[in-house]
Write an enzyme that holds these catalytic residues in place. Structure first.
Site, short mmCIF file in Angstrom:
data_model
loop_
_atom_site.label_atom_id
_atom_site.label_comp_id
_atom_site.label_asym_id
_atom_site.label_seq_id
_atom_site.Cartn_x
_atom_site.Cartn_y
_atom_site.Cartn_z
N SER A 49 0.84 -1.20 0.00
CA SER A 49 0.00 0.00 0.00
C SER A 49 0.87 1.25 0.00
CB SER A 49 -0.86 0.00 1.26
OG SER A 49 -0.02 0.17 2.40
N ASP A 82 -1.33 -2.03 -4.05
CA ASP A 82 -2.68 -1.93 -3.49
C ASP A 82 -3.16 -0.47 -3.53
OD1 ASP A 82 -4.91 -2.97 -2.18
OD2 ASP A 82 -4.02 -2.82 -0.18
N HIS A 197 -12.28 -1.72 5.41
CA HIS A 197 -10.92 -1.98 5.88
C HIS A 197 -10.82 -1.91 7.40
CE1 HIS A 197 -9.68 -0.52 1.68
NE2 HIS A 197 -9.35 -1.80 1.74
N HIS A 231 -12.12 -6.77 -1.08
CA HIS A 231 -11.28 -6.02 -0.12
C HIS A 231 -11.89 -6.17 1.27
CE1 HIS A 231 -8.49 -3.55 -2.67
NE2 HIS A 231 -9.20 -4.22 -3.57
N SER A 233 -11.21 -8.18 3.68
CA SER A 233 -11.60 -9.58 3.90
C SER A 233 -10.96 -10.24 5.11
CB SER A 233 -11.30 -10.40 2.65
OG SER A 233 -12.03 -9.92 1.56
N ASP A 276 -5.09 -7.85 5.40
CA ASP A 276 -4.03 -7.11 6.08
C ASP A 276 -4.22 -7.22 7.60
OD1 ASP A 276 -2.22 -5.31 7.08
OD2 ASP A 276 -2.74 -3.68 5.74
N THR A 277 -5.41 -6.81 8.06
CA THR A 277 -5.72 -6.73 9.49
C THR A 277 -5.45 -8.03 10.26
OG1 THR A 277 -7.34 -5.01 9.04
CG2 THR A 277 -7.60 -6.22 11.12
P1 13P Z 1 -8.51 -5.91 5.88
O1 13P Z 1 -8.36 -4.62 6.63
O2 13P Z 1 -9.83 -6.55 6.11
O3 13P Z 1 -7.39 -6.86 6.17
O4 13P Z 1 -8.47 -5.56 4.29
C1 13P Z 1 -7.26 -5.31 3.63
C2 13P Z 1 -7.47 -4.75 2.25
O5 13P Z 1 -8.54 -4.77 1.68
C3 13P Z 1 -6.28 -4.17 1.59
O6 13P Z 1 -6.57 -3.62 0.34
O1 G3H Z 2 -6.02 -0.74 2.12
C1 G3H Z 2 -5.82 -0.94 3.30
C2 G3H Z 2 -4.72 -1.80 3.75
O2 G3H Z 2 -5.09 -2.42 4.94
C3 G3H Z 2 -3.43 -1.02 3.86
O3 G3H Z 2 -3.37 -0.26 5.02
O4 G3H Z 2 -2.55 1.98 4.26
O5 G3H Z 2 -2.29 1.24 6.65
O6 G3H Z 2 -0.90 0.22 4.84
P1 G3H Z 2 -2.22 0.87 5.20
ZN ZN Z 3 -8.39 -2.64 0.14
NA NA Z 4 -5.65 -4.22 -4.33
#
Ligand code: 13P
Ligand code: G3H
Ligand code: ZN
Ligand code: NA
Length: 328
Positions: A49, A82, A197, A231, A233, A276-277
């Protein structure tokens, strides 16, 4: 081996599985994701990201991604940018060597203001033109991510719409999705179905009115040859919330997207699943637990190893649940 998103998702569609796309910011996340991919024989999408580029710096990310490919030569890897906020951002990522980019034109370049359909088509088309000329795939997005419970985007410091969104904005229309794919020729399409997110997606285990898997089915029926992307997810594992809070953390009650709902989405065209989370939660829980149980330890490798193992466990469960295990 590095492959494009298009190649990876075509294979996934042919065999009916989904590929997890994990956000990467550092060495420990990278090693956890790759180690689990190798062990389960799964392809994987590594995504960075804007926040990751800021945290690690672009050149460190570039070599971290290349190191993953060199260290794990048997794992099919797609390196994806991303949530690009502008075609220029996507162009720089292609220069860094990424094999796929997301142009998120559902929001304006500030990453906060919902954009018009025409703006979205314009920036996405521009991106597809230069990306495809370089053999790089493009993910677009139609619909704005947000919680159908609260109308909020969810992410505090990252990408996400500001203000309160309407249900119409937060639910991708099948007709508009079809028109968007025809207008832009994207390789994959992110859709909005009630996920958001971050850790705070749902105030209780989600039911069909706030997590609209039925909408995925409608979209897939309308554009069966388009690879869909989910996204937001993360499943927000209750057991990790419990560990975090048991060892000094303070995370209020919250729920994510149940694995079985993602699996249902995969049966209906979802091929890329963004996470990500969940790795953040597992990492934090493991570090808190390790340091609480080993108060005299001060070698970061010790607690980062615990973090790596916890993240790898999450990855393994995802590769197996989404059916990508064994497909590498
Ligand atoms: P989460 O925050 O649910 O992990 O989603 C991540 C995401 O969609 C990154 O583009
Ligand atoms: O798009 C959201 C992702 O969880 C990335 O998060 O911008 O904190 O790296 P971030
Ligand atoms: Zn996303
Ligand atoms: Na993406």
């Amino acid at each position: 081996a590095l492959i494009s998103l298009r190649q990876m998702l075509d294979h996934a569609a042919e065999h009916g599985y989904g590929v997890p796309a994990f956000n990467v910011n550092n060495l420990e996340q990278m090693r956890a994701i790759m180690q689990a991919a190798e062990a389960t024989d799964s392809p994987v999408i590594l995504q960075a990201s804007a926040g990751a580029r800021k945290y690690a710096r672009p050149v460190f990310l570039k070599y971290l991604m290349n190191a993953a490919i060199e260290q794990y030569p048997d794992v099919p890897v797609c390196i994806h940018q991303d949530h690009g906020t502008h075609p220029d951002v996507c162009q720089r990522s292609i220069q860094l060597g990424m094999s796929s980019v997301m142009m998120d034109g559902s929001l304006m370049a500030d990453g906060k203001t919902p954009a018009s359909y025409e703006y979205n088509v314009d920036v996405t088309r521009q991106t597809v033109a230069f990306a495809h000329a370089c053999g790089v795939s493009v993910e677009g997005e139609i619909g704005v991510l947000g919680s159908l419970e609260t109308g909020q985007a969810g992410e505090e410091d990252g990408v996400g719409a500001e203000g309160i969104l309407s249900h119409d904005q937060m639910l991708t229309s099948p007709d508009e999705a079809a028109r968007f794919v025809a207008d832009t020729h994207v390789d994959a399409l992110a859709i909005a179905i009630g996920t958001s997110h971050g850790a705070y997606k749902f105030s209780r285990k989600p039911t069909g009115d706030v997590l609209r898997i039925d909408r995925i089915k409608e979209i897939h029926a309308r554009i069966p040859n388009t690879h869909l992307v989910m996204h937001g997810s993360s499943s927000v594992p209750q057991e990790w919330l419990q560990i975090i809070n048991q060892y000094g953390g303070q995370i209020p009650e919250t729920y994510g997207v149940p694995l079985e709902e993602i699996v249902e989405g995969i049966k209906h065209g979802v091929r890329k699943v963004n996470i990500d989370t969940d790795l953040r939660l597992a990492s934090t829980g493991a570090v808190r637990k390790f340091l609480a149980e080993n108060p005299s330890e001060f070698d970061p490798r010790k607690f980062l190893k615990a973090s790596m193992e916890a993240m790898a466990d999450i990855c393994t469960i995802r590769y197996e649940a989404f059916g990508s295990a064994g497909m590498g």
